[in-house]
Design an enzyme around this catalytic site. Structure first.
Site, PDB file in Angstrom:
ATOM      1  N   CYS A   1       0.858  -1.187   0.000  1.00 58.84           N
ATOM      2  CA  CYS A   1       0.000   0.000   0.000  1.00 58.84           C
ATOM      3  C   CYS A   1       0.895   1.238   0.000  1.00 58.84           C
ATOM      4  CB  CYS A   1      -0.944   0.003   1.208  1.00 58.84           C
ATOM      5  SG  CYS A   1      -0.088   0.176   2.806  1.00 58.84           S
TER       6      CYS A   1
ATOM      7  N   ARG B   1     -15.238   2.540   6.551  1.00 54.89           N
ATOM      8  CA  ARG B   1     -14.825   3.610   7.469  1.00 54.89           C
ATOM      9  C   ARG B   1     -15.924   4.653   7.663  1.00 54.89           C
ATOM     10  NH1 ARG B   1      -9.228   5.208   4.614  1.00 54.89           N
ATOM     11  NH2 ARG B   1     -10.570   4.776   2.812  1.00 54.89           N
TER      12      ARG B   1
ATOM     13  N   GLN C   1       2.462   8.092   2.562  1.00 51.71           N
ATOM     14  CA  GLN C   1       1.494   9.181   2.669  1.00 51.71           C
ATOM     15  C   GLN C   1       1.551   9.836   4.042  1.00 51.71           C
ATOM     16  OE1 GLN C   1      -2.371   7.598   1.508  1.00 51.71           O
ATOM     17  NE2 GLN C   1      -2.171   8.583  -0.484  1.00 51.71           N
TER      18      GLN C   1
ATOM     19  N   ASP D   1     -15.615   0.016   1.445  1.00 53.15           N
ATOM     20  CA  ASP D   1     -14.989   0.842   2.477  1.00 53.15           C
ATOM     21  C   ASP D   1     -15.969   0.967   3.635  1.00 53.15           C
ATOM     22  OD1 ASP D   1     -13.674   2.789   4.006  1.00 53.15           O
ATOM     23  OD2 ASP D   1     -12.995   3.902   2.236  1.00 53.15           O
TER      24      ASP D   1
ATOM     25  N   THR E   1      -5.429  14.824   0.311  1.00 53.18           N
ATOM     26  CA  THR E   1      -6.088  13.556   0.018  1.00 53.18           C
ATOM     27  C   THR E   1      -6.184  13.345  -1.488  1.00 53.18           C
ATOM     28  OG1 THR E   1      -8.050  12.201   0.436  1.00 53.18           O
ATOM     29  CG2 THR E   1      -8.423  14.537  -0.015  1.00 53.18           C
TER      30      THR E   1
ATOM     31  N   ARG F   1      -9.564  -0.094   6.212  1.00 51.39           N
ATOM     32  CA  ARG F   1     -10.807   0.553   5.768  1.00 51.39           C
ATOM     33  C   ARG F   1     -11.977   0.226   6.679  1.00 51.39           C
ATOM     34  NH1 ARG F   1     -10.450  -1.007  -0.561  1.00 51.39           N
ATOM     35  NH2 ARG F   1      -8.528   0.079  -1.062  1.00 51.39           N
TER      36      ARG F   1
END
Length: 362
Positions: free
Chosen positions: A233, A296, A238, A294, A317, A262
């Site tokens: 990933c 989240r 990031q 997802d 983002t 997620r």
């Protein structure tokens, strides 16, 4: 009674019960049922459920049902009839896709099409919130006398559903100065949800002006990427790039949200990784497990920013969904700041899937 449990306290007790393999009693306008997470069911518990009589079913989400070629007559879920001669190994095979390719034929599976599925829907929501596989045994009860004295947690299904959909309220616990590689002027804030859930963190760089747009990032916890340096990933790069940019600009806030994988938890994330090794992409893996793309809840990030006094953000983002969510929950995103780092040979297909199926701007 001062010590009577609130709804939130009962839900947290029920989550713990589900993880321990202890049944929970759900009730609603259409009746009551005992529920038990299939992932942790034991032969003894299964026999006890069958000893109460009635029709035992396994509730599965529509994604898992599609994988198993089981008809989801209820739209969002399927109620699979559990044959009397099938045990825990069969249940786990339906719940966990680990051996789907090796043993693809688990049916034919008979599913219910009559009657209400509200209790089954609530049961799946509860087991998801406990970060277990979304597969739940449901035993309707005509009479609860046989289980009333067992001390089982009892929940109203409608109240459970409403509470699980409610926005999480977080309260500050403590903040402390933390010099970091990215910035000497760093401060970590700890926030604790009032619903008894996991804590979330805010890393504040410098002293951001609350009257101006703040450079901000909502970063979901990634143990494999942030800690182990996973090449599967781009999360670790990031995280570091976002902090570094805030350090260069002298101010910013990074929200570190404990929504691993997620929102499905580390164990289920590792299950998804195992499926990816079998050739499925990240979205397909989630679906085979029974989860959405997802899971989240980005409302947590909006609530944290509001609590910290921020109203406008420049959001670091690549995910337009985060921008939409913040704009819909009391904040104004004045700029989306791209964060394109960390591409490797190992994660190139993963990033392509995020762009094609999740709308990430990469």
């Amino acid at each position: 009674m001062a010590f009577a449990l609130t709804l939130v306290e009962k839900i947290n007790r029920a989550r713990a019960d589900m993880r321990l393999g202890v049944p929970v009693l759900l009730h609603g306008p259409d009746g009551q049922a005992l529920i038990l997470a299939a992932e942790v069911a034991t032969s003894r518990r299964l026999a006890e459920l069958r000893g109460l009589g009635g029709g035992l079913v396994l509730a599965l989400t529509r994604h898992r049902a599609e994988t198993l070629k089981a008809r989801a007559y209820d739209g969002d879920l399927a109620r699979v009839i559990v044959p009397p001669d099938m045990g825990c190994a069969w249940l786990r095979a339906l719940a966990d896709p680990a051996d789907d390719l090796r043993h693809p034929m688990k049916g034919p599976l008979m599913t219910m099409r009559d009657g209400q599925a509200d209790l089954h829907r609530a049961a799946l929501a509860l087991v998801k919130s406990a970060q277990l596989l979304p597969a739940v045994l449901v035993l309707p009860l005509a009479d609860i006398q046989d289980v009333q004295d067992l001390g089982l947690t009892s929940l109203d299904a409608e109240q459970l559903r409403d509470e699980l959909q409610r926005e999480t309220v977080l309260a500050p616990v403590i903040s402390a100065r933390l010099p970091m590689v990215a910035a000497q002027a760093g401060r970590v804030h700890i926030f604790r949800p009032r619903d008894g859930g996991v804590e979330h963190y805010a890393i504040e760089i410098g002293q951001p002006d609350r009257t101006k747009p703040v450079l901000a990032r909502l970063h979901s916890a990634c143990f494999t990427g942030d800690v182990l340096g996973s090449l599967k990933c781009d999360c670790g790069p990031q995280l570091q790039a976002a902090l570094a940019q805030m350090g260069r600009e002298g101010a910013g806030v990074l929200l570190y949200l404990n929504q691993e994988g997620r929102g499905i938890g580390l164990a289920n994330k590792m299950r998804a990784y195992s499926l990816q090794d079998q050739g499925f992409d990240t979205v397909e893996a989630n679906h085979r497990l029974g989860f959405e793309d997802d899971e989240r809840d980005f409302r947590i990030g909006a609530g944290l920013l509001r609590t910290m006094g921020f109203g406008q953000v420049r959001l670091l983002t690549n995910n337009p969904r985060k921008v939409e969510m913040l704009n819909a929950h009391g904040l104004t995103v004045v700029e989306r700041v791209a964060l394109r780092v960390g591409e490797t040979d190992e994660n190139r297909a993963y990033l392509a899937t995020k762009a094609a199926k999740s709308g990430h701007l990469l």
